[in-house]
Design an enzyme around this catalytic site. Structure first.
Site, mmCIF file in Angstrom:
data_model
loop_
_atom_site.group_PDB
_atom_site.id
_atom_site.type_symbol
_atom_site.label_atom_id
_atom_site.label_comp_id
_atom_site.label_asym_id
_atom_site.label_seq_id
_atom_site.Cartn_x
_atom_site.Cartn_y
_atom_site.Cartn_z
ATOM 1 N N HIS A 141 0.736 -1.095 0.022
ATOM 2 C CA HIS A 141 0.068 -0.081 -0.079
ATOM 3 C C HIS A 141 0.898 1.298 -0.037
ATOM 4 C CE1 HIS A 141 -3.124 2.914 1.118
ATOM 5 N NE2 HIS A 141 -2.332 3.451 1.870
ATOM 6 N N HIS A 163 1.602 4.791 -2.775
ATOM 7 C CA HIS A 163 1.833 6.473 -2.446
ATOM 8 C C HIS A 163 3.070 7.013 -3.313
ATOM 9 C CE1 HIS A 163 -0.932 7.564 0.569
ATOM 10 N NE2 HIS A 163 -0.913 6.343 1.113
ATOM 11 N N GLU A 199 -5.615 9.631 -0.250
ATOM 12 C CA GLU A 199 -5.854 8.235 -0.244
ATOM 13 C C GLU A 199 -7.193 7.749 -1.353
ATOM 14 O OE1 GLU A 199 -4.255 5.892 1.095
ATOM 15 O OE2 GLU A 199 -3.207 6.792 2.660
ATOM 16 N N SER A 251 -4.075 1.093 -4.937
ATOM 17 C CA SER A 251 -3.499 -0.310 -4.578
ATOM 18 C C SER A 251 -4.301 -1.338 -4.268
ATOM 19 C CB SER A 251 -2.424 0.069 -3.180
ATOM 20 O OG SER A 251 -3.140 0.622 -2.253
#
Length: 294
Positions: free
Chosen positions: A137, A142, A183, A202
């Protein structure tokens, strides 16, 4: 929650953390050499599944960041190599942490262009659901976007803003902005809506759900509206907020949030699936997915 249907990612938002480790900043050594063949294989499975799915779904900036970084299918990336490339482009680095960290630690790292990434990777039987953010993740989701100067500056500003919001008792409102942008954000491109949020990019099933399913609302991003809107942490989002371009985030990074906090403090709180008469609606969702589960 139906785990077989939903691979919700536990996003990197600050929450209470376990007992403090040896270092005050909660960083640990990644110990890349200690990853097992099974752990590298889990990364490979996740990586290949997402990279086959994301063309035409992830935004151009994510794709460019992925191509520019030493991230591949065969092994979990080495944070030292990632940091070398990031530092040259946007001044960021990736630091390993054992999992979720306290609010102040999380914000302090971001404010100083250090991205705290979980050092562990999920087990083979956890491919579709994870309780807290792991290396897939945090790194796959990111880090590619940190190669983009706009996102790099925005997340640093969020870190600095988070320290102030916590002092003012308004952390929940600011966390909603992070949630619905970094997010779970969508962005408009000339060729259609695209994903830039790490919690989506993700996640295999949410990458499909957010763009293709008729159930969720897709609304134009409005800062005050987002600060008043709760979100789902255990399932697909009921509403996605869409920015017209990434540069919109730079405008957010320059705003003095203190007057906004005072303003929204007295305003109603909205549920994740609410649609208001004042919303700019890009797609009015059917809400069928969440209604069926309720």
């Amino acid at each position: 929650m139906q785990q077989q249907l939903n691979d919700v990612e536990k996003a990197s938002v600050p929450v209470s953390a376990p007992a403090q480790p040896e270092r005050a900043d909660w960083t640990i050594d990644q110990q890349w050499e200690n990853y097992t063949a099974e752990e590298h294989a889990v990364w490979k499975t996740l990586f290949e599944r997402q990279t086959k799915l994301l063309p035409g779904r992830a935004c151009d900036e994510f794709v460019a960041g992925m191509h520019a970084l030493p991230i591949g299918a065969d092994q979990i990336p080495d944070f030292r190599r990632l940091s070398e490339v990031l530092m040259q482009h946007t001044g960021w680095e990736v630091v390993a942490v054992p999992g979720l960290v306290p609010d102040e630690v999380f914000f302090e790292h971001l404010a100083n262009r250090r991205f705290p990434a979980g050092q562990f990777i999920r087990k083979p039987n956890q491919l579709d659901y994870l309780e807290e953010p792991d290396v897939f993740h945090d790194v796959f989701g990111h880090v590619p976007m940190l190669m983009n100067p706009v996102i790099a500056d925005y997340i640093q500003a969020y870190g600095a803003g988070g320290l102030k919001a916590k002092q003012l008792g308004m952390l929940e409102q600011l966390a909603r902005v992070y949630w619905y942008t970094v997010e779970f954000g969508l962005v408009e491109q000339p060729d259609g809506l695209r994903i830039y949020g790490a919690g989506i990019v993700s996640s295999y099933t949410e990458s499909i759900f957010c763009l293709d399913d008729p159930s969720p609302n897709r609304l134009r991003f409005d800062l005050e509206r987002v600060m008043q809107t709760r979100y789902r942490i255990d399932d697909f989002q009921e509403t996605y907020f869409v920015i017209p371009h990434l540069e919109t985030l730079l405008d957010l990074a320059k705003i003095d949030f203190a007057p906004l906090y005072e303003k929204v403090k007295h305003h109603p709180q909205f549920e994740p699936g609410d649609v208001l008469s004042t919303d700019v609606v890009l797609t009015a969702g059917t809400s069928n997915y969440h209604r069926a589960k309720r």
